[in-house]
Scaffold this motif. Structure first.
Motif, PDB file in Angstrom:
ATOM      1  N   PHE A  41       0.834  -1.210   0.000  1.00 59.83           N
ATOM      2  CA  PHE A  41       0.000   0.000   0.000  1.00 59.83           C
ATOM      3  C   PHE A  41       0.868   1.260   0.000  1.00 59.83           C
ATOM      4  CE2 PHE A  41      -2.058   3.440   2.335  1.00 59.83           C
ATOM      5  CZ  PHE A  41      -3.208   3.615   1.567  1.00 59.83           C
ATOM      6  N   LEU A  42       1.881   1.275   0.845  1.00 58.88           N
ATOM      7  CA  LEU A  42       2.734   2.457   0.933  1.00 58.88           C
ATOM      8  C   LEU A  42       3.490   2.691  -0.376  1.00 58.88           C
ATOM      9  CD1 LEU A  42       4.175   1.986   4.546  1.00 58.88           C
ATOM     10  CD2 LEU A  42       2.388   3.571   3.810  1.00 58.88           C
ATOM     11  N   ASN A  43       3.990   1.602  -0.975  1.00 51.01           N
ATOM     12  CA  ASN A  43       4.720   1.735  -2.230  1.00 51.01           C
ATOM     13  C   ASN A  43       3.816   2.212  -3.360  1.00 51.01           C
ATOM     14  OD1 ASN A  43       7.140   0.903  -1.106  1.00 51.01           O
ATOM     15  ND2 ASN A  43       6.829  -1.248  -1.630  1.00 51.01           N
ATOM     16  N   VAL A  44       2.619   1.629  -3.436  1.00 52.65           N
ATOM     17  CA  VAL A  44       1.702   1.992  -4.515  1.00 52.65           C
ATOM     18  C   VAL A  44       1.161   3.405  -4.305  1.00 52.65           C
ATOM     19  CG1 VAL A  44      -0.495   1.424  -5.624  1.00 52.65           C
ATOM     20  CG2 VAL A  44       1.079  -0.400  -4.967  1.00 52.65           C
ATOM     21  N   ALA A  45       0.824   3.728  -3.058  1.00 49.93           N
ATOM     22  CA  ALA A  45       0.279   5.056  -2.767  1.00 49.93           C
ATOM     23  C   ALA A  45       1.281   6.147  -3.120  1.00 49.93           C
ATOM     24  CB  ALA A  45      -0.113   5.155  -1.292  1.00 49.93           C
ATOM     25  N   SER A  46       2.549   5.854  -2.990  1.00 51.71           N
ATOM     26  CA  SER A  46       3.574   6.863  -3.278  1.00 51.71           C
ATOM     27  C   SER A  46       3.669   7.170  -4.765  1.00 51.71           C
ATOM     28  CB  SER A  46       4.937   6.393  -2.765  1.00 51.71           C
ATOM     29  OG  SER A  46       5.383   5.253  -3.482  1.00 51.71           O
ATOM     30  N   THR A  47       3.111   6.296  -5.616  1.00 52.52           N
ATOM     31  CA  THR A  47       3.191   6.521  -7.059  1.00 52.52           C
ATOM     32  C   THR A  47       1.973   7.264  -7.602  1.00 52.52           C
ATOM     33  OG1 THR A  47       2.064   4.459  -7.676  1.00 52.52           O
ATOM     34  CG2 THR A  47       4.427   4.339  -7.272  1.00 52.52           C
ATOM     35  N   VAL A  48       0.909   7.359  -6.803  1.00 53.34           N
ATOM     36  CA  VAL A  48      -0.323   7.985  -7.283  1.00 53.34           C
ATOM     37  C   VAL A  48      -0.057   9.445  -7.655  1.00 53.34           C
ATOM     38  CG1 VAL A  48      -2.675   8.673  -6.695  1.00 53.34           C
ATOM     39  CG2 VAL A  48      -1.791   6.466  -5.943  1.00 53.34           C
TER      40      VAL A  48
ATOM     41  N   TYR B  63      -4.804  -1.898  -5.489  1.00 55.14           N
ATOM     42  CA  TYR B  63      -4.643  -1.335  -6.832  1.00 55.14           C
ATOM     43  C   TYR B  63      -5.966  -0.793  -7.374  1.00 55.14           C
ATOM     44  CZ  TYR B  63      -0.006  -3.416  -6.847  1.00 55.14           C
ATOM     45  OH  TYR B  63       1.293  -3.727  -6.544  1.00 55.14           O
ATOM     46  N   VAL B  64      -7.073  -1.469  -7.022  1.00 50.72           N
ATOM     47  CA  VAL B  64      -8.385  -0.996  -7.476  1.00 50.72           C
ATOM     48  C   VAL B  64      -8.706   0.360  -6.863  1.00 50.72           C
ATOM     49  CG1 VAL B  64     -10.867  -1.427  -7.413  1.00 50.72           C
ATOM     50  CG2 VAL B  64      -9.293  -3.313  -7.880  1.00 50.72           C
ATOM     51  N   VAL B  65      -8.533   0.460  -5.547  1.00 48.75           N
ATOM     52  CA  VAL B  65      -8.886   1.685  -4.826  1.00 48.75           C
ATOM     53  C   VAL B  65      -7.993   2.850  -5.238  1.00 48.75           C
ATOM     54  CG1 VAL B  65      -8.976   2.774  -2.550  1.00 48.75           C
ATOM     55  CG2 VAL B  65      -9.854   0.452  -2.858  1.00 48.75           C
ATOM     56  N   LEU B  66      -6.703   2.590  -5.392  1.00 53.82           N
ATOM     57  CA  LEU B  66      -5.770   3.663  -5.732  1.00 53.82           C
ATOM     58  C   LEU B  66      -5.732   3.947  -7.236  1.00 53.82           C
ATOM     59  CD1 LEU B  66      -2.806   2.815  -3.329  1.00 53.82           C
ATOM     60  CD2 LEU B  66      -4.588   4.536  -3.034  1.00 53.82           C
ATOM     61  N   GLY B  67      -6.358   3.077  -8.025  1.00 50.86           N
ATOM     62  CA  GLY B  67      -6.425   3.319  -9.465  1.00 50.86           C
ATOM     63  C   GLY B  67      -5.087   3.231 -10.159  1.00 50.86           C
ATOM     64  N   VAL B  68      -4.227   2.350  -9.679  1.00 56.48           N
ATOM     65  CA  VAL B  68      -2.885   2.199 -10.243  1.00 56.48           C
ATOM     66  C   VAL B  68      -2.868   0.977 -11.158  1.00 56.48           C
ATOM     67  CG1 VAL B  68      -0.473   1.767  -9.654  1.00 56.48           C
ATOM     68  CG2 VAL B  68      -1.823   3.312  -8.267  1.00 56.48           C
TER      69      VAL B  68
ATOM     70  N   THR C 243      -6.036 -16.395   0.185  1.00 52.58           N
ATOM     71  CA  THR C 243      -7.168 -15.677  -0.402  1.00 52.58           C
ATOM     72  C   THR C 243      -7.321 -14.290   0.219  1.00 52.58           C
ATOM     73  OG1 THR C 243      -8.309 -17.779  -0.815  1.00 52.58           O
ATOM     74  CG2 THR C 243      -9.642 -15.766  -0.877  1.00 52.58           C
ATOM     75  N   ALA C 244      -7.207 -14.225   1.539  1.00 49.00           N
ATOM     76  CA  ALA C 244      -7.320 -12.925   2.209  1.00 49.00           C
ATOM     77  C   ALA C 244      -6.235 -11.970   1.714  1.00 49.00           C
ATOM     78  CB  ALA C 244      -7.219 -13.106   3.723  1.00 49.00           C
ATOM     79  N   TYR C 245      -5.017 -12.489   1.598  1.00 50.96           N
ATOM     80  CA  TYR C 245      -3.915 -11.658   1.105  1.00 50.96           C
ATOM     81  C   TYR C 245      -4.184 -11.194  -0.326  1.00 50.96           C
ATOM     82  CZ  TYR C 245       0.607 -10.578  -1.012  1.00 50.96           C
ATOM     83  OH  TYR C 245       1.614  -9.983  -1.709  1.00 50.96           O
ATOM     84  N   ALA C 246      -4.602 -12.130  -1.192  1.00 52.46           N
ATOM     85  CA  ALA C 246      -4.803 -11.812  -2.603  1.00 52.46           C
ATOM     86  C   ALA C 246      -5.907 -10.783  -2.798  1.00 52.46           C
ATOM     87  CB  ALA C 246      -5.128 -13.085  -3.381  1.00 52.46           C
ATOM     88  N   VAL C 247      -7.013 -10.925  -2.067  1.00 50.54           N
ATOM     89  CA  VAL C 247      -8.135  -9.989  -2.209  1.00 50.54           C
ATOM     90  C   VAL C 247      -7.714  -8.586  -1.795  1.00 50.54           C
ATOM     91  CG1 VAL C 247     -10.411  -9.365  -1.312  1.00 50.54           C
ATOM     92  CG2 VAL C 247      -9.930 -11.734  -1.948  1.00 50.54           C
TER      93      VAL C 247
END
Length: 713
Positions: A36-43, A127-132, A117-121
């Motif tokens: 989350f932190l890595n992806v959020a930093s690219t938004v 990525y869905v929420v952050l739109g990346v 499954t919990a991890y994958a979801v």
């Protein structure tokens, strides 16, 4: 199913593994925080700072979970078999042994499915929420592979527990069952590859000879893939998933049969059979000997000291395992002669590798039995492809095309035979330079063959005449795609990308090819430059075609004026005022002094950048640049110490921005926002010819600047 599962035992086993299952799932879930932190930093940033995750980057976390948790839960569920008192108790339960075994396996798998499954979801939702950008189909393939891999680990660990009676041997037996069979095939493939390199300069694509040589067909058993085989893994290969599932079920069933035959008295003994003990012992001593043998095959005999050391280490590992597992020096002494079996296997490997190599060289390809050929991208057989978006949209779309025109097949057959004939020939060899999949009447093969320049040119001409190839080679990427434009955010790049796509589709194939290039470009920090042309902007299209990622790089130039104008418009709108304010601040400092300001300026798409490259302006004549955050006191001002740079700044501050692609000079400013960070601001300034000439004259007069390009590696 009811005959395999005991409801009461299921509840009890689920309760016993609850803590381990929840804790392990929680740890796996916690790794999503880093994601989350890595992806959020690219938004909001340019996509040059981000690439769509590949299978090689998505799998490691889940793979570690599968290994560690699969073994721990299995050892917990079957740990009672190592203690005589508990073993007697469980054997005395009024439950069928088949039900005990399969109920335990199902409960273990249930907890692992919950965790994965919990991890994958959650991972996908980030990525869905952050739109990346994210390849959801590829991730589904990785997830499916990990579920099957979990079954393989549980099957191997269950079988290990069934044939051994101590935790030490449990662990070694699990490792042997899980890794050694595929390791032996992998080493054999490496032997063949080394022999092939020496004989034919790599005619064979070894990993395509058999599924046993291809790590995609047992991902869990080949964690060493990047060290040994240098072949990428296809996480979306359904055939490989089916293969691995069947193999995993075989391990589970073998564990069941061994569990039924196991007696309670086996608890505390190393293994339930001397044969099992011998197999594990040989498997422990064999790897180092195989490494030594490979070294001798690839590089010659080598030094005597190296040979002695490797043999001794292998013998020590072989003997030490026997001593620790049996706790008997006498049994260790009796087992020592068995080390000769390890040596015999190594000798067998050398002969087997040479034999398979020669058999593959004898495969016949003629214009009579060849039915088609496919181009093969060499990157498909490299580990780097697992971690980078190396292929273009066109390459992925065209790789499934089978060319079957008569002339092409004759060229391929002739080149194949020339390559084979040169293997044992003396003098100059026909070095393979073109990798193809050859479809034959019988087994299809993938080979590297030698094509002459004339043959390569003719094949290209024949492909250009094929409508399927033309559609793939000159089409703009479709489906799920994301745009990146130099200096712009994702949202801004999307606007430019849509305009560019409209203009691109209206061009001729020759014009399209001139804009598109996945070669002939290099990076200078975060910018992309094409050889032979100064490009103010580049458009990168990242996307997914099925489960495969692609990336294409395009130039924005006079062929796409509306897209280029849109890029300038967005850039000027975003940075115009910031640059004006920054220049005013710098000029004020230059005139009045104060806290030191360091800044860089680059002139893009102009004679200035072609002559002077990247230019760093600073008050370095009287500043200690190691301490940029310290206030500098000086009786002299920057306008006095560096009058040429000061005049350039004044010229830039008076210029207005322009969105016209035919006018202006792209100017890139790097200005510090704090002691350790810089902000890059780019605008297109409407500089007149006299302004450009004056700036060039001022730069030429500066000491250290030569009238030629300046590039940095």
């Amino acid at each position: 199913m009811k005959s395999l599962i005991h409801r009461g035992y299921f509840k009890e086993m689920f309760r016993q593994l609850k803590v381990a299952g929840i804790v392990s799932a929680a740890i796996l879930m916690a790794s999503n925080i880093v994601t989350f932190l890595n992806v959020a930093s690219t938004v909001g940033l340019n996509l040059e700072y981000y690439s769509i995750p590949t299978g090689g980057s998505l799998a490691p976390v889940m793979l570690a979970y599968v290994y560690v948790v699969g073994v721990l839960l299995t050892f917990s569920a079957f740990g009672w078999m190592n203690k005589r008192s508990l073993s007697d108790f469980y054997h005395g339960l009024p439950i069928k042994r088949t039900q005990i075994y399969f109920t335990s396996v199902i409960v273990i798998m249930l907890w692992m499915i919950i965790g994965l499954t919990a991890y994958a979801v959650v991972h996908a939702l980030i990525y869905v929420v952050l739109g990346v950008p994210f390849n959801y189909l590829l991730f589904l393939g990785v997830y499916a592979n990990m579920l099957i891999g979990a079954l393989e680990v549980v099957g191997a660990a269950s079988l290990a527990c069934a044939i051994s009676g101590t935790r030490f041997v449990n662990l070694f037996a699990t490792a042997v069952i899980l890794f050694v069979p595929r390791f032996l095939f992998s080493i054999l493939a490496v032997f063949i590859n080394s022999i092939d390199q020496n004989l034919s300069s790599s005619h064979l694509v070894v990993w395509s000879i058999s599924v046993f040589f291809n790590p995609t067909y047992n991902i869990i058993a080949t964690p060493y893939n990047s060290l040994l085989s240098f072949v990428s893994i296809d996480y979306a290969n359904v055939g490989a998933m089916i293969y691995c599932f069947v193999y995993s079920m075989i391990l589970v069933l073998l564990g069941w049969r061994a569990f039924l035959k196991r007696r309670s008295e086996a608890a505390g003994n190393p293994t339930t059979s001397k044969i099992y003990q011998s197999i594990i012992r040989i498997a422990v001593g064999l790897p180092l000997l195989l490494v030594l043998t490979y070294s001798m095959v690839a590089d010659g005999v080598g030094s005597l000291a190296f040979i002695v050391i490797m043999v001794l280490l292998s013998f020590i590992a072989y003997s030490l395992y026997e001593l620790i597992s049996t706790k008997s020096a006498k049994k260790m002494a009796k087992a020592m002669p068995g080390f000769l079996i390890c040596i015999a296997i190594c000798a067998l490997y050398v002969g087997l590798a040479y034999g398979i190599t020669r058999l593959e060289y004898n495969v016949k390809v003629t214009d009579k039995n060849i039915t088609a050929y496919q181009e093969i991208d060499d990157s498909e057989y490299t580990v780097l492809d697992s971690y980078m978006n190396r292929k273009s949209y066109s390459e992925i779309k065209s790789e499934s095309i089978k060319y079957n025109d008569k002339e092409s097949l004759e060229i391929i057959a002739k080149a194949y035979q020339r390559t084979i004939d040169s293997i044992d020939a003396e003098g100059r060899k026909a070095v393979p330079n073109y990798t193809v999949k050859i479809c034959r009447k019988g087994r299809d093969i993938i080979r590297a063959i030698n094509l002459t320049n004339a043959e390569q040119t003719r094949l290209e001409e024949l492909r250009e005449a094929d409508k399927r190839y033309v559609d793939a080679a000159y089409s703009f990427p479709e489906g799920m795609k994301y745009y990146s434009v130099t200096y712009l955010s994702l949202a801004e790049a999307k606007q430019v990308g849509r305009v560019f796509e409209e203009e691109f589709n209206s061009l001729t194939n020759e014009q399209k090819l001139s804009l598109k290039s996945n070669s002939g470009w290099f990076r200078d920090y975060d910018d992309i430059y094409f050889e032979g042309e100064e490009s103010a902007f580049t458009l990168t299209v990242y996307g997914c075609l099925g489960a495969k990622n692609y990336s294409d790089i395009y130039k924005l130039n006079g062929l796409t004026p509306r897209a280029l104008a849109k890029a300038y418009e967005l850039l000027n709108e975003k940075n115009g005022k910031k640059v004006k304010d920054a220049l005013d601040k710098i000029i004020d400092w230059a005139e009045n002094g104060g806290e030191h300001i360091d800044f860089d300026i680059n002139f893009g798409k102009s004679e200035l950048s072609q002559r002077f490259g990247w230019i760093s302006f600073s008050s370095s004549k009287y500043c200690n640049m190691m301490y940029e955050n310290m206030k500098q006191e000086s009786s002299m001002k920057f306008k006095d110490t560096d009058p040429e740079i000061y005049e350039i700044l004044k010229i830039l501050s008076k210029a207005e921005t322009t969105n016209d692609p035919g006018k202006g000079v792209l100017v890139i400013f790097e200005i510090p926002t704090s002691v350790y960070s810089y902000e890059r601001l780019s605008v297109n300034l409407d500089l007149s010819e006299s302004d450009v000439a004056r700036i060039a004259a001022l730069l030429s007069s500066l000491q250290g600047y030569e009238d030629e390009p300046v590039y940095y590696d």
